[in-house]
Design a protein around this motif. Structure first.
Motif, short mmCIF file in Angstrom:
data_model
loop_
_atom_site.label_atom_id
_atom_site.label_comp_id
_atom_site.label_asym_id
_atom_site.label_seq_id
_atom_site.Cartn_x
_atom_site.Cartn_y
_atom_site.Cartn_z
N GLY A 1 0.90 -1.37 0.04
CA GLY A 1 0.01 -0.08 0.19
C GLY A 1 0.86 1.23 -0.14
O GLY A 1 0.52 2.27 0.62
N ALA A 2 1.77 1.21 -0.60
CA ALA A 2 2.92 2.19 -0.80
C ALA A 2 3.36 2.53 -1.98
O ALA A 2 4.46 3.17 -2.16
CB ALA A 2 4.26 2.01 0.40
N GLY A 3 2.74 1.97 -2.96
CA GLY A 3 3.08 2.68 -4.37
C GLY A 3 4.32 1.82 -5.16
O GLY A 3 4.69 0.72 -4.31
N ALA A 4 4.60 1.87 -6.35
CA ALA A 4 5.53 1.27 -7.22
C ALA A 4 6.79 1.82 -7.09
O ALA A 4 7.68 1.19 -7.65
CB ALA A 4 5.11 1.31 -8.85
N GLY A 5 7.11 2.81 -6.25
CA GLY A 5 8.43 3.42 -6.22
C GLY A 5 9.24 2.86 -5.24
O GLY A 5 10.35 2.98 -4.91
N CYS A 6 8.78 1.92 -4.48
CA CYS A 6 9.41 1.11 -3.50
C CYS A 6 10.47 0.07 -4.23
O CYS A 6 10.21 -0.47 -5.44
CB CYS A 6 8.47 0.21 -2.47
N ASP A 7 11.41 -0.37 -3.56
CA ASP A 7 12.60 -1.42 -4.07
C ASP A 7 11.68 -2.89 -4.15
O ASP A 7 12.11 -3.62 -4.71
CB ASP A 7 13.63 -1.44 -3.01
N GLY A 8 10.70 -3.33 -3.27
CA GLY A 8 10.08 -4.26 -3.32
C GLY A 8 8.76 -4.23 -3.08
O GLY A 8 8.09 -3.17 -2.36
N GLN A 9 8.04 -5.41 -3.16
CA GLN A 9 6.53 -5.41 -2.69
C GLN A 9 6.41 -6.63 -1.87
O GLN A 9 6.86 -7.68 -2.13
CB GLN A 9 5.36 -5.35 -3.96
N VAL A 10 5.27 -6.55 -0.83
CA VAL A 10 4.68 -7.81 -0.14
C VAL A 10 3.28 -7.64 -0.14
O VAL A 10 2.75 -6.47 0.15
CB VAL A 10 5.38 -7.45 1.40
N LEU A 11 2.80 -8.66 -0.13
CA LEU A 11 1.32 -9.01 0.26
C LEU A 11 0.97 -10.23 1.03
O LEU A 11 1.85 -11.16 1.22
CB LEU A 11 0.54 -9.03 -1.10
N VAL A 12 -0.09 -9.95 1.79
CA VAL A 12 -0.55 -10.97 2.49
C VAL A 12 -1.27 -12.20 1.44
O VAL A 12 -2.05 -11.87 0.66
CB VAL A 12 -1.64 -10.72 3.68
N TYR A 13 -0.73 -13.41 1.58
CA TYR A 13 -0.96 -14.21 0.31
C TYR A 13 -2.50 -14.50 0.34
O TYR A 13 -3.31 -14.80 -0.93
CB TYR A 13 -0.33 -15.63 0.29
N GLN A 14 -3.28 -14.59 1.51
CA GLN A 14 -4.63 -14.71 1.45
C GLN A 14 -5.50 -13.64 0.67
O GLN A 14 -6.57 -13.80 0.15
CB GLN A 14 -5.24 -15.09 2.96
N ASP A 15 -5.01 -12.45 0.70
CA ASP A 15 -5.47 -11.52 0.26
C ASP A 15 -5.27 -11.26 -1.35
O ASP A 15 -6.20 -11.27 -2.11
CB ASP A 15 -4.83 -10.05 0.56
N MET A 16 -4.01 -11.81 -1.85
CA MET A 16 -4.11 -11.86 -3.19
C MET A 16 -4.50 -13.03 -3.92
O MET A 16 -4.89 -12.78 -5.20
CB MET A 16 -2.46 -11.52 -3.63
N LEU A 17 -5.04 -13.98 -3.15
CA LEU A 17 -5.48 -15.16 -3.81
C LEU A 17 -7.29 -15.12 -3.49
O LEU A 17 -7.78 -16.03 -3.80
CB LEU A 17 -5.01 -16.35 -3.36
N ALA A 18 -7.47 -13.95 -2.96
CA ALA A 18 -8.99 -13.94 -2.41
C ALA A 18 -9.41 -14.86 -1.46
O ALA A 18 -10.61 -15.51 -1.74
CB ALA A 18 -10.00 -13.87 -3.86
N LEU A 19 -8.62 -15.42 -0.48
CA LEU A 19 -9.10 -16.42 0.27
C LEU A 19 -9.72 -15.79 1.60
O LEU A 19 -10.01 -16.54 2.53
CB LEU A 19 -7.65 -17.24 0.66
N PHE A 20 -9.15 -14.40 1.82
CA PHE A 20 -9.68 -13.86 3.17
C PHE A 20 -10.75 -12.89 2.56
O PHE A 20 -10.33 -11.79 1.94
CB PHE A 20 -8.39 -13.26 3.58
N SER A 21 -12.09 -12.75 3.02
CA SER A 21 -13.03 -12.00 2.75
C SER A 21 -13.50 -11.17 3.97
O SER A 21 -14.45 -10.23 3.62
CB SER A 21 -14.17 -12.71 2.31
N ASP A 22 -13.00 -11.01 5.12
CA ASP A 22 -13.50 -10.16 6.12
C ASP A 22 -13.46 -8.76 5.77
O ASP A 22 -14.05 -7.91 6.04
CB ASP A 22 -12.49 -10.31 7.23
N PHE A 23 -12.29 -8.22 5.06
CA PHE A 23 -12.11 -6.86 4.64
C PHE A 23 -11.13 -6.94 3.53
O PHE A 23 -10.29 -7.92 3.26
CB PHE A 23 -11.68 -5.88 5.56
N LYS A 24 -11.35 -5.86 2.44
CA LYS A 24 -10.13 -5.77 1.37
C LYS A 24 -9.70 -4.46 1.33
O LYS A 24 -10.65 -3.54 0.85
CB LYS A 24 -11.12 -6.29 0.21
N PRO A 25 -8.41 -4.26 1.75
CA PRO A 25 -7.78 -3.02 1.83
C PRO A 25 -7.67 -2.71 0.24
O PRO A 25 -7.69 -3.55 -0.83
CB PRO A 25 -6.61 -3.24 2.07
N LYS A 26 -7.60 -1.03 -0.08
CA LYS A 26 -7.64 -0.54 -1.36
C LYS A 26 -6.18 -1.25 -2.00
O LYS A 26 -6.46 -1.34 -3.35
CB LYS A 26 -7.51 0.95 -1.38
#
Ligand code: KIV
Length: 275
Positions: free
Chosen positions: A204-229
């Motif tokens: 959630g800090a844009g493409a100007g960072c040197d790398g990216q991290v995501l919670v895997y349940q978020d990126m696979l739509a496995l967690f539906s309690d909430f979805k950050p932008k």
């Protein structure tokens, strides 16, 4: 080849983006490793996505060691970073070093991550001096959710942005090998990434960072309690899993599963002798 903190540094210097994903178990770690992800974060987000807590505050050292050890067994090449849970490093420098050591020794992590900037710089220095690589984490630091009054974007005012820049510089000076920037404006994250010689990993800090991290349940739509932008669904596995569970339920009830091919055979004579 095994990713190390040196790999992270040379990727920053070469301008090659670093990929990091969370994992909390052996099977997922193996799949991410096979995909070539540079680093696996055993995040204390496991409190929410694995254990069903409303935040990360209840996660214990035992939880983190248990899940880190499972991930470490599955990750051959990815750098395994283990989160230090809430109150495992804040109370004292000695406690921080002891708990970081447990994550390395019992969890077999390759590095630890803790939240905070200037306020935890001495903990970062001491852990690093003990030979343990530290990834810091600033911006929206979920362990401070009560102090923030919710999960909110950080660093929007001039004062807040300046204090994040100060945090980032203090972290680097204390010896951290990388820093996670969570939920901060993209231009601020890009500026911090330019100022630092160590890599920044954004969420959630844009493409100007040197790398990216995501919670895997978020990126696979496995967690539906909430979805950050900032979350992108790279696959829609949640609905696919629900459908598979429904199919299983229906086949069990209809008697069509298990079929012949899922069944072990025995000679009739053996069965006949039983009567
Ligand atoms: O716990 C976690 O998964 C994290 C990431 C969101 C960076 O800290």
């Amino acid at each position: 080849m095994k990713n190390t903190v040196a790999t992270f540094q040379s990727m920053k210097e070469a301008g090659t983006k670093i990929s990091m994903l969370t994992a909390y178990d052996y099977s997922t770690a193996k799949l991410e490793d096979e995909a070539g992800v540079n680093s696996i974060l055993v995040g204390d987000s496991l409190g929410q996505v694995m254990l069903g807590y409303e935040d990360t505050l209840s996660v214990t050292m035992e939880d983190m060691i248990h899940h880190t050890a499972a991930v470490a067994r599955g990750a051959k090449n990815a750098l395994v970073v283990a989160d230090m849970p809430f109150m495992s490093y804040e109370p004292s420098i000695e406690m921080a070093v002891i708990n970081a050591g447990r994550l390395m020794k019992e969890g077999r992590a390759n590095a630890v991550k803790l939240e905070g900037g200037v306020r935890v710089a001495e903990q970062i220095r001491a852990i690093t001096q003990a030979g343990i690589p530290v990834c810091a984490h600033i911006g929206l630091t979920p362990q401070s959710v009560n102090a923030f009054g919710g999960f909110k974007v950080q660093g929007k005012s001039a004062a807040a942005a300046q204090s994040l820049v100060d945090d980032a510089l203090a972290i680097q000076e204390a010896g951290a090998f990388a820093v996670v920037l969570e939920c901060i404006p993209a231009k601020l994250a890009a500026l911090i990434s330019e100022k630092l010689t160590i890599p920044t990993i954004g969420i959630g800090a844009g493409a100007g960072c040197d790398g990216q991290v995501l919670v895997y349940q978020d990126m696979l739509a496995l967690f539906s309690d909430f979805k950050p932008k900032f979350v992108k669904h790279f696959a829609n596995l949640g609905p696919a899993m629900v459908q598979a569970f429904k199919d299983y339920d229906a086949e069990v009830k209809a008697g069509s599963f298990p079929a012949q091919e899922h069944t072990y055979k025995i000679d009739d004579e053996v069965i006949d002798k039983l009567y």
